[in-house]
Motif scaffolding. Structure first.
Motif, PDB file in Angstrom:
ATOM      1  N   HIS A  53       0.815  -1.214   0.000  1.00  0.00           N
ATOM      2  CA  HIS A  53       0.000   0.000   0.000  1.00  0.00           C
ATOM      3  C   HIS A  53       0.854   1.272   0.000  1.00  0.00           C
ATOM      4  CE1 HIS A  53      -3.627   2.332   0.579  1.00  0.00           C
ATOM      5  NE2 HIS A  53      -3.034   3.009   1.552  1.00  0.00           N
ATOM      6  N   CYS A  54       2.035   1.187   0.563  1.00  0.00           N
ATOM      7  CA  CYS A  54       2.880   2.389   0.725  1.00  0.00           C
ATOM      8  C   CYS A  54       3.921   2.544  -0.389  1.00  0.00           C
ATOM      9  CB  CYS A  54       3.602   2.342   2.068  1.00  0.00           C
ATOM     10  SG  CYS A  54       2.494   2.487   3.489  1.00  0.00           S
ATOM     11  N   THR A  55       4.006   1.586  -1.301  1.00  0.00           N
ATOM     12  CA  THR A  55       5.052   1.620  -2.332  1.00  0.00           C
ATOM     13  C   THR A  55       4.457   1.368  -3.712  1.00  0.00           C
ATOM     14  OG1 THR A  55       5.550  -0.745  -2.099  1.00  0.00           O
ATOM     15  CG2 THR A  55       6.786   0.766  -0.692  1.00  0.00           C
ATOM     16  N   THR A  56       5.224   1.675  -4.752  1.00  0.00           N
ATOM     17  CA  THR A  56       4.688   1.641  -6.119  1.00  0.00           C
ATOM     18  C   THR A  56       4.940   0.335  -6.860  1.00  0.00           C
ATOM     19  OG1 THR A  56       6.721   2.568  -7.036  1.00  0.00           O
ATOM     20  CG2 THR A  56       4.995   4.141  -6.368  1.00  0.00           C
ATOM     21  N   ASN A  57       6.020  -0.363  -6.537  1.00  0.00           N
ATOM     22  CA  ASN A  57       6.307  -1.605  -7.256  1.00  0.00           C
ATOM     23  C   ASN A  57       5.485  -2.739  -6.639  1.00  0.00           C
ATOM     24  OD1 ASN A  57       7.461  -3.365  -9.118  1.00  0.00           O
ATOM     25  ND2 ASN A  57       9.529  -2.540  -8.815  1.00  0.00           N
ATOM     26  N   HIS A  58       5.459  -3.897  -7.307  1.00  0.00           N
ATOM     27  CA  HIS A  58       4.559  -4.973  -6.908  1.00  0.00           C
ATOM     28  C   HIS A  58       5.279  -5.939  -5.965  1.00  0.00           C
ATOM     29  CE1 HIS A  58       1.023  -7.658  -8.409  1.00  0.00           C
ATOM     30  NE2 HIS A  58       1.063  -7.552  -7.107  1.00  0.00           N
ATOM     31  N   VAL A  59       5.087  -5.724  -4.678  1.00  0.00           N
ATOM     32  CA  VAL A  59       5.809  -6.503  -3.665  1.00  0.00           C
ATOM     33  C   VAL A  59       5.442  -7.992  -3.745  1.00  0.00           C
ATOM     34  CG1 VAL A  59       6.433  -6.633  -1.217  1.00  0.00           C
ATOM     35  CG2 VAL A  59       5.687  -4.456  -2.180  1.00  0.00           C
ATOM     36  N   ALA A  60       4.166  -8.261  -4.068  1.00  0.00           N
ATOM     37  CA  ALA A  60       3.696  -9.651  -4.082  1.00  0.00           C
ATOM     38  C   ALA A  60       4.405 -10.501  -5.139  1.00  0.00           C
ATOM     39  CB  ALA A  60       2.188  -9.686  -4.312  1.00  0.00           C
ATOM     40  N   ARG A  61       5.016  -9.839  -6.110  1.00  0.00           N
ATOM     41  CA  ARG A  61       5.711 -10.594  -7.153  1.00  0.00           C
ATOM     42  C   ARG A  61       7.067 -11.127  -6.698  1.00  0.00           C
ATOM     43  NH1 ARG A  61       5.511  -7.249 -12.756  1.00  0.00           N
ATOM     44  NH2 ARG A  61       3.275  -6.817 -12.792  1.00  0.00           N
ATOM     45  N   LEU A  62       7.548 -10.623  -5.570  1.00  0.00           N
ATOM     46  CA  LEU A  62       8.868 -11.040  -5.102  1.00  0.00           C
ATOM     47  C   LEU A  62       8.846 -12.501  -4.667  1.00  0.00           C
ATOM     48  CD1 LEU A  62       9.977  -7.998  -2.895  1.00  0.00           C
ATOM     49  CD2 LEU A  62      11.057  -8.768  -5.011  1.00  0.00           C
ATOM     50  N   THR A  63       9.849 -13.248  -5.105  1.00  0.00           N
ATOM     51  CA  THR A  63      10.026 -14.598  -4.581  1.00  0.00           C
ATOM     52  C   THR A  63      10.967 -14.507  -3.380  1.00  0.00           C
ATOM     53  OG1 THR A  63      11.850 -14.908  -6.101  1.00  0.00           O
ATOM     54  CG2 THR A  63       9.688 -15.671  -6.839  1.00  0.00           C
ATOM     55  N   GLU A  64      11.027 -15.546  -2.583  1.00  0.00           N
ATOM     56  CA  GLU A  64      11.863 -15.510  -1.394  1.00  0.00           C
ATOM     57  C   GLU A  64      13.318 -15.187  -1.778  1.00  0.00           C
ATOM     58  OE1 GLU A  64      11.092 -18.567   1.446  1.00  0.00           O
ATOM     59  OE2 GLU A  64      13.069 -18.350   2.344  1.00  0.00           O
ATOM     60  N   ASN A  65      13.897 -14.267  -1.033  1.00  0.00           N
ATOM     61  CA  ASN A  65      15.279 -13.816  -1.246  1.00  0.00           C
ATOM     62  C   ASN A  65      15.459 -12.876  -2.441  1.00  0.00           C
ATOM     63  OD1 ASN A  65      16.504 -15.056   0.997  1.00  0.00           O
ATOM     64  ND2 ASN A  65      16.494 -17.019  -0.094  1.00  0.00           N
ATOM     65  N   GLN A  66      14.338 -12.469  -3.030  1.00  0.00           N
ATOM     66  CA  GLN A  66      14.451 -11.522  -4.137  1.00  0.00           C
ATOM     67  C   GLN A  66      14.330 -10.096  -3.604  1.00  0.00           C
ATOM     68  OE1 GLN A  66      11.523 -11.951  -7.249  1.00  0.00           O
ATOM     69  NE2 GLN A  66      12.803 -10.884  -8.751  1.00  0.00           N
ATOM     70  N   ILE A  67      14.918  -9.155  -4.342  1.00  0.00           N
ATOM     71  CA  ILE A  67      14.937  -7.737  -3.943  1.00  0.00           C
ATOM     72  C   ILE A  67      14.362  -6.900  -5.082  1.00  0.00           C
ATOM     73  CG2 ILE A  67      16.436  -5.803  -3.268  1.00  0.00           C
ATOM     74  CD1 ILE A  67      18.444  -7.962  -2.264  1.00  0.00           C
ATOM     75  N   GLN A  68      13.676  -5.839  -4.712  1.00  0.00           N
ATOM     76  CA  GLN A  68      13.004  -5.007  -5.697  1.00  0.00           C
ATOM     77  C   GLN A  68      13.303  -3.535  -5.449  1.00  0.00           C
ATOM     78  OE1 GLN A  68       8.570  -4.512  -4.921  1.00  0.00           O
ATOM     79  NE2 GLN A  68       8.551  -5.823  -6.729  1.00  0.00           N
ATOM     80  N   TYR A  69      13.607  -2.829  -6.530  1.00  0.00           N
ATOM     81  CA  TYR A  69      13.696  -1.370  -6.460  1.00  0.00           C
ATOM     82  C   TYR A  69      12.268  -0.829  -6.478  1.00  0.00           C
ATOM     83  CZ  TYR A  69      14.815   3.474  -7.709  1.00  0.00           C
ATOM     84  OH  TYR A  69      14.927   4.843  -7.721  1.00  0.00           O
ATOM     85  N   SER A  70      11.975   0.101  -5.599  1.00  0.00           N
ATOM     86  CA  SER A  70      10.619   0.620  -5.542  1.00  0.00           C
ATOM     87  C   SER A  70      10.635   2.083  -5.109  1.00  0.00           C
ATOM     88  CB  SER A  70       9.779  -0.218  -4.570  1.00  0.00           C
ATOM     89  OG  SER A  70       8.420   0.133  -4.648  1.00  0.00           O
ATOM     90  N   LEU A  71       9.459   2.676  -5.122  1.00  0.00           N
ATOM     91  CA  LEU A  71       9.330   4.069  -4.720  1.00  0.00           C
ATOM     92  C   LEU A  71       8.211   4.182  -3.705  1.00  0.00           C
ATOM     93  CD1 LEU A  71       9.388   5.374  -8.363  1.00  0.00           C
ATOM     94  CD2 LEU A  71      11.233   5.711  -6.706  1.00  0.00           C
ATOM     95  N   MET A  72       8.379   5.136  -2.805  1.00  0.00           N
ATOM     96  CA  MET A  72       7.286   5.487  -1.912  1.00  0.00           C
ATOM     97  C   MET A  72       6.799   6.835  -2.424  1.00  0.00           C
ATOM     98  SD  MET A  72       7.553   5.990   2.194  1.00  0.00           S
ATOM     99  CE  MET A  72       6.956   4.446   2.845  1.00  0.00           C
ATOM    100  N   THR A  73       5.522   6.916  -2.785  1.00  0.00           N
ATOM    101  CA  THR A  73       5.016   8.187  -3.316  1.00  0.00           C
ATOM    102  C   THR A  73       3.983   8.781  -2.364  1.00  0.00           C
ATOM    103  OG1 THR A  73       3.507   6.872  -4.691  1.00  0.00           O
ATOM    104  CG2 THR A  73       5.441   7.786  -5.762  1.00  0.00           C
TER     105      THR A  73
END
Lengths: 369, 128
Positions: A73-93
């Motif tokens: 809810h607080c970020t723009t990228n899709h957190v649910a797509r992350l698999t275990e041990n994966q990292i995602q660049y995202s933004l808080m808008t």
């Protein structure tokens, strides 16, 4: 943070002082900008390996059943797509679609980790708290209990491997592992960085930071490792065209203008800023471009960019590129001035300097054989 | 040049006076603080400089700084080698890294400038 507040110190502060680190204020912390030469430190990372204290970065861990929804809810990228041990660049808008911070979200076994910018930690914490209602999850600010160290460069893997109990080659880009360092320290080891090179970032207990730092320096000695400051971190990230908050990003800049639309997933469901961002996507007011200047002068933040006599935007970051041996800059300009190859001018302290629009990044590391 | 024989300004320029011609440069301390020099801009021969006014600029990866005229006078010589190789300034600030020579209006003014000991003391105090 007001200027009257004392600066925060990382667990490596004493080491920096004892080894000629030139300390400056950055995001409320006392940090080394360089040890000897920014250019030498930069080249160490491009050609061998460099070591950075990045403990000033904020580290927030989230646990509990619905941490996913909260971060989503607080970020723009899709957190649910992350698999275990994966990292995602995202933004808080914010709800105007402006960027509160750019962050990394780590999916760990039973938790999420958010790494944010030092200068924005208070804002990021406040934003998460403002949207905490109804969640059973908790977050812990682990920034001061831990240290964060970046090992960056083509020799980063060879430097770090002997100190870790598992094969690091298996850790893919933008993935992490929890490994044991020096045979005893449980650490987060991620294949991430802010230099445009291969490399790793480690999170270790603050009390062990100096021991780990020294061990890496020793292990990197055959590769001519150098401790590097924020000065080289800046020239490296700029060559790699990575945005820096306060320069390419801010509360009044939308992600599309900054060229970060790929980190916004409008179809993931509701999140803060989504409705305005869905409009911004159609017509971003600005565009982030790269400039190579003809002369030697450096166009720094705030310098006006012109197309003919028309002001089209502002420089957001500029430096002398040690790799390209020329003056480079990033700027935010009107979208019609973004054409690669176009000739613009930049007003550098009253001098009209010719600049060519180039494709970003300025530097891309050679593909590994 | 032996830095002990030079005079210094609070803004880190040095002066070596011979007759009414002053050679002007930037102190080793200032050069080290700037580090990673990228460019220097110097005036043309014949330019008239006012004491205390900027006459050039030196740029490093980190920042750009003005260079101030320690004395009033007319530029009679410029170290053009620096334009192509600013590294000379980093390597030898009191020798090959000199900036300009100035025919000064009032050579006597040099006597009131800081000597090397006083300059070193100022730098040490600024560091705290």
């Amino acid at each position: 943070m007001s200027s009257a507040d004392p600066l925060l110190r990382t667990a490596l502060h004493r080491w920096h002082q004892a080894h000629g680190g030139r300390l400056v204020e950055f995001g409320g912390w006392s940090m080394p900008v360089q040890y000897r030469s920014i250019v030498e430190e930069h080249q160490a990372v491009r050609l061998g390996v460099g070591l950075f204290d990045i403990s000033h970065m904020g580290r927030l861990t989230f646990d509990g059943q619905d941490a996913l929804d909260w971060i989503e809810h607080c970020t723009t990228n899709h957190v649910a797509r992350l698999t275990e041990n994966q990292i995602q660049y995202s933004l808080m808008t914010n709800d105007r679609g402006g960027v509160i911070d750019d962050i990394l979200v780590y999916r760990q076994t039973d938790a999420y980790l958010v790494v944010c910018n030092a200068s924005n930690r208070t804002k990021v914490v406040a934003q998460f708290q403002a949207h905490q209602q109804g969640t059973q999850s908790h977050f812990h600010d682990r920034t001061e209990a831990t240290a964060m160290i970046a090992v960056q460069g083509p020799k980063a893997l060879a430097t770090l491997q002997p100190l870790v109990d598992q094969p690091l080659e298996a850790v893919r880009y933008y993935h992490q592992t929890t490994g044991r360092l020096l045979g005893k320290l449980d650490s987060v080891i991620s294949r991430t960085g802010y230099t445009g090179e291969d490399g790793f970032e480690l999170i270790v207990p603050a009390s062990s930071a100096e021991e780990v730092w020294e061990a890496i320096l020793e292990a990197g000695r055959p590769h001519a490792i150098m401790p590097c400051g924020l000065g080289a971190r800046d020239t490296l990230r700029l060559e790699a065209a990575m945005p820096l908050y306060g320069h390419e990003l801010g509360e009044d800049t939308d992600p599309y203008s900054a060229g970060l639309g790929w980190a916004v997933k409008l179809d993931k469901g509701e999140f803060v800023g989504r409705s305005i961002l869905s409009m911004r996507k159609e017509a971003p007011p600005l565009a982030r471009i790269g400039l190579v200047l003809e002369g030697k002068r450096i166009a720094r933040q705030g310098a006006i960019v012109l197309s003919g006599d028309r002001e089209v935007g502002l420089v957001t970051s500029g430096t002398f590129s040690p790799t390209l041996q020329t003056s480079i800059a990033m700027a935010m300009v009107a979208p019609d001035a973004r054409t690669v190859g176009a000739i613009l001018t930049v007003d550098v302290r009253g001098h009209r300097e010719t600049a060519r629009v180039v494709k970003l990044p300025f530097y891309k590391r050679p593909a590994t054989a | 040049m032996d830095p002990k024989s030079l005079r210094f300004t609070p803004t880190h320029e040095w002066v070596a006076l011979q007759g009414d011609v002053a050679t002007i440069g930037i102190s080793k301390f200032a050069v080290e603080q700037l580090s990673d020099l990228t460019m220097i801009e110097l005036p043309a021969i014949g330019a008239k400089l006012a004491a205390g006014k900027a006459f050039g600029e030196v740029e490093s990866v980190k920042s750009v700084s003005d260079i101030y005229a320690p004395l009033a006078g007319e530029v009679v010589e410029v170290n053009n080698d620096l334009r192509d190789n600013v590294q000379l300034l980093s390597d030898d600030p009191y020798g090959k890294g000199w900036l300009i020579r100035l025919r000064v209006e009032n050579p006597g003014a040099v006597a009131s400038m800081m000597d090397h000991d006083a300059y070193e003391k100022m730098v040490a105090e600024d560091a705290h």
